[in-house]
Design an enzyme around this catalytic site. Structure first.
Site, PDB file in Angstrom:
ATOM      1  N   LYS A   1      -1.684   7.526   3.233  1.00  0.00           N
ATOM      2  CA  LYS A   1      -1.134   8.884   3.170  1.00  0.00           C
ATOM      3  C   LYS A   1      -2.231   9.938   3.000  1.00  0.00           C
ATOM      4  O   LYS A   1      -3.382   9.611   2.735  1.00  0.00           O
ATOM      5  CB  LYS A   1      -0.136   8.981   2.000  1.00  0.00           C
ATOM      6  CG  LYS A   1       1.134   8.166   2.254  1.00  0.00           C
ATOM      7  CD  LYS A   1       1.959   8.782   3.360  1.00  0.00           C
ATOM      8  CE  LYS A   1       3.290   8.105   3.555  1.00  0.00           C
ATOM      9  NZ  LYS A   1       3.237   6.771   4.133  1.00  0.00           N
TER      10      LYS A   1
HETATM   11  N1  T4K Z   1       9.453   7.148   3.114  1.00  0.00           N
HETATM   12  C1  T4K Z   1       8.719   7.387   4.200  1.00  0.00           C
HETATM   13  C2  T4K Z   1       9.177   8.425   5.166  1.00  0.00           C
HETATM   14  C3  T4K Z   1       7.526   6.670   4.430  1.00  0.00           C
HETATM   15  O1  T4K Z   1       6.795   6.907   5.543  1.00  0.00           O
HETATM   16  C4  T4K Z   1       7.130   5.709   3.481  1.00  0.00           C
HETATM   17  C5  T4K Z   1       5.915   4.951   3.683  1.00  0.00           C
HETATM   18  C6  T4K Z   1       7.918   5.520   2.335  1.00  0.00           C
HETATM   19  C7  T4K Z   1       9.097   6.269   2.190  1.00  0.00           C
HETATM   20  C8  T4K Z   1       7.561   4.540   1.277  1.00  0.00           C
HETATM   21  O2  T4K Z   1       6.333   4.871   0.652  1.00  0.00           O
HETATM   22  P1  T4K Z   1       5.561   3.737  -0.208  1.00  0.00           P
HETATM   23  O3  T4K Z   1       6.574   2.938  -0.978  1.00  0.00           O
HETATM   24  O4  T4K Z   1       4.767   2.890   0.749  1.00  0.00           O
HETATM   25  O5  T4K Z   1       4.684   4.564  -1.119  1.00  0.00           O
HETATM   26  C9  T4K Z   1       2.387   2.364   6.272  1.00  0.00           C
HETATM   27  C10 T4K Z   1       2.499   2.467   4.773  1.00  0.00           C
HETATM   28  O6  T4K Z   1       2.419   1.179   4.178  1.00  0.00           O
HETATM   29  C11 T4K Z   1       3.725   3.158   4.289  1.00  0.00           C
HETATM   30  O7  T4K Z   1       3.471   3.566   2.949  1.00  0.00           O
HETATM   31  C12 T4K Z   1       4.003   4.405   5.092  1.00  0.00           C
HETATM   32  N2  T4K Z   1       5.246   5.038   4.746  1.00  0.00           N
HETATM   33  C13 T4K Z   1       4.024   4.081   6.570  1.00  0.00           C
HETATM   34  C14 T4K Z   1       4.254   5.314   7.412  1.00  0.00           C
HETATM   35  O8  T4K Z   1       2.749   3.544   6.929  1.00  0.00           O
HETATM   36  P2  T4K Z   1       2.621   0.335   7.907  1.00  0.00           P
HETATM   37  O9  T4K Z   1       3.552  -0.843   7.936  1.00  0.00           O
HETATM   38  O10 T4K Z   1       2.445   1.105   9.146  1.00  0.00           O
HETATM   39  O11 T4K Z   1       1.199  -0.088   7.299  1.00  0.00           O
HETATM   40  P3  T4K Z   1       0.009  -0.881   7.951  1.00  0.00           P
HETATM   41  O12 T4K Z   1      -0.503  -1.854   6.938  1.00  0.00           O
HETATM   42  O13 T4K Z   1       0.405  -1.425   9.282  1.00  0.00           O
HETATM   43  O14 T4K Z   1      -1.118   0.231   8.115  1.00  0.00           O
HETATM   44  C15 T4K Z   1      -0.976   1.311   8.985  1.00  0.00           C
HETATM   45  C16 T4K Z   1      -2.349   1.682   9.533  1.00  0.00           C
HETATM   46  O15 T4K Z   1      -3.237   2.048   8.503  1.00  0.00           O
HETATM   47  C17 T4K Z   1      -3.019   0.547  10.275  1.00  0.00           C
HETATM   48  O16 T4K Z   1      -3.592   1.083  11.430  1.00  0.00           O
HETATM   49  C18 T4K Z   1      -4.104   0.047   9.328  1.00  0.00           C
HETATM   50  C19 T4K Z   1      -4.428   1.271   8.518  1.00  0.00           C
HETATM   51  N3  T4K Z   1      -4.812   0.963   7.144  1.00  0.00           N
HETATM   52  C20 T4K Z   1      -3.851   0.475   6.293  1.00  0.00           C
HETATM   53  C21 T4K Z   1      -4.172   0.189   4.989  1.00  0.00           C
HETATM   54  C22 T4K Z   1      -3.131  -0.369   4.054  1.00  0.00           C
HETATM   55  C23 T4K Z   1      -6.103   1.181   6.732  1.00  0.00           C
HETATM   56  O17 T4K Z   1      -6.952   1.591   7.519  1.00  0.00           O
HETATM   57  N4  T4K Z   1      -6.421   0.902   5.422  1.00  0.00           N
HETATM   58  C24 T4K Z   1      -5.509   0.432   4.520  1.00  0.00           C
HETATM   59  O18 T4K Z   1      -5.842   0.244   3.339  1.00  0.00           O
HETATM   60  O19 T4K Z   1       3.155   1.297   6.747  1.00  0.00           O
END
Ligand code: T4K
Length: 405
Positions: free
Chosen positions: A202
């Site tokens: 974020k």
């Molecule tokens: N409501 C809304 C509207 C939301 O968008 C979200 C979360 C929530 C509620 C819930 O918030 P939290 O409970 O998570 O606080 C990611 C996030 O995990 C998620 O928090 C977020 N929205 C969502 C939009 O994005 P994924 O499944 O796309 O994550 P992931 O692991 O595939 O990573 C996304 C990209 O970021 C990849 O290209 C890799 C990169 N990345 C990821 C991490 C974890 C990094 O470069 N470094 C890192 O440390 O959900």
């Protein structure tokens, strides 16, 4: 790396990848690493690591200031923050929300035994359509939870009116909305409460983290108690609670990321402008714009791909870019109503959501993405879309395709 001019140069058709290392959408905004380590060392020196420590309290104060509200309760993530809010407000039965969101919005409520009821978006905002809410209200409805999608504000006045007219609670999922405004008012102060996410991906990162922000003192007190096992005084619980606390290490990261917030937004906006000028005039591709009269965090760079014009479906563009090591995200696709368990339990047709969910793609941005990176990403997008029909034909010949334009 020279510019790719021919389709054979594309990695998806055998050329070398444009990027040696993956270029990601959600790179963490860390800020000054030395300052972060100082804060962590300070916490270690003071041997206070969690349970409402000084760093978490400072983080809450700064988030409340940014959001223009009186109360902020930091949490371990935004999903738990939504759940705490649902419990603190005694929600029951059905909760109206958009389907075009990250599944956490729906899952948070569903996990508590509440029923998400999905309502279509207004194509003008891409957020929950206030005009469609009334038809979805039943005697079991207790709340409306709109989402400020990609940090672009919902139609807050109209939503407030519908909720008030029907005696419903109004809580916003503001996971993307930190630092954004609607008619000059910061996101955070709308409805009875709003929820921010400070996940690593974020605009402000606390490894994992969230917050409930509100001007309602009683609600804030209840959320605070519930996020600490229901304790109000000492170690005596006065009602059901859970453990939703933010640790000091997370708060140290959150504070350091917050220190860098203005600079992060400045870089995001510059990236946004670069993408817009690089992709200007490309038929069938729209870069999602922010209202320049408002404050925006420009955290998500979303494009809409019209396959009927380009000849290339969003999924194929995503595949082409991934082959180049450009790791886009289909934020947010499919809509929640097209996922289980919702799809089987409560089939519903949401035409605007379905249309948009099939077109959107988030491209890499953030302070770690350079102007040169953006130029190279856009060259590939341009080559792919300008010769879209050929790209699709070649892709279909290569492997049986599952993507239909
Ligand atoms: N409501 C809304 C509207 C939301 O968008 C979200 C979360 C929530 C509620 C819930 O918030 P939290 O409970 O998570 O606080 C990611 C996030 O995990 C998620 O928090 C977020 N929205 C969502 C939009 O994005 P994924 O499944 O796309 O994550 P992931 O692991 O595939 O990573 C996304 C990209 O970021 C990849 O290209 C890799 C990169 N990345 C990821 C991490 C974890 C990094 O470069 N470094 C890192 O440390 O959900």
């Amino acid at each position: 790396m020279t510019m790719k001019r021919n389709l054979g140069d594309l990695a998806v058709f055998g050329g070398p990848s444009a990027f040696l290392q993956p270029l990601h959408v959600g790179r963490p905004n860390v800020g000054d690493r030395a300052r972060f380590l100082d804060r962590v060392n300070w916490a270690l020196d003071h041997q206070w690591l969690t349970n409402g420590g000084p760093l978490a309290r400072e983080f809450e104060q700064r988030v409340a200031e940014l959001a223009g509200v009186r109360y902020c309760v930091s949490t371990c993530n935004a999903t738990v923050a939504l759940q705490l809010l649902a419990r603190a407000a005694d929600l029951s039965g059905e909760v109206i929300m958009p389907s075009l969101t990250f599944p956490a919005t729906a899952q948070a409520f569903r996990w508590l035994g509440l029923t998400p009821v999905f309502v279509d978006i207004d194509p003008a905002t891409n957020c929950l359509d206030p005009d469609l809410i009334e038809a979805a209200i039943t005697p079991r409805t207790s709340a409306v939870v709109p989402v400020h999608l990609w940090g672009r504000p919902c139609a807050v006045d109209r939503l407030a009116k519908v909720a008030a007219d029907h005696g419903l609670r109004l809580f916003y999922d503001a996971a993307h909305g930190l630092g954004c405004t609607s008619e000059g008012q910061p996101i955070g102060g709308f409805g009875q409460a709003e929820v921010f996410s400070f996940h690593a991906t974020k605009v402000v990162n606390a490894f994992e983290g969230g917050a409930v922000v509100t001007d309602d003192e009683r609600l804030a007190q209840r959320v605070r108690a519930m996020h600490n096992f229901g304790f109000t005084q000492g170690r005596v619980s006065t009602e059901t609670g859970t453990n939703g606390k933010m640790t000091e290490a997370a708060a140290a990261m959150g504070l350091t990321s917050l220190d860098a917030f203005e600079e992060t937004v400045r870089r995001n906006e510059a990236n946004h402008d670069d993408y817009r000028s690089e992709l200007a005039g490309l038929a069938g591709l729209k870069v999602m714009e922010f209202d320049r009269a408002e404050r925006n965090n420009y955290h998500y760079l979303v494009v809409e791909v019209d396959a009927a014009v380009t000849g290339v479906h969003r999924d194929l563009l995503d595949e082409v870019l991934r082959a180049e090591n450009i790791m886009c995200q289909r934020y947010f696709s499919p809509g929640c109503h097209e996922m289980e368990p919702y799809r089987s339990e409560r089939p519903v047709s949401l035409p605007h959501t379905e249309r948009l969910a099939r077109k959107v793609l988030a491209l890499p941005t953030g302070p770690t993405v350079s102007r040169e990176d953006i130029r190279r990403v856009c060259d590939i997008v341009r080559l792919t879309l300008e010769r879209g029909h050929e790209v699709t034909r070649r892709a279909d010949e290569r492997v049986p395709s599952t993507t239909a334009p």
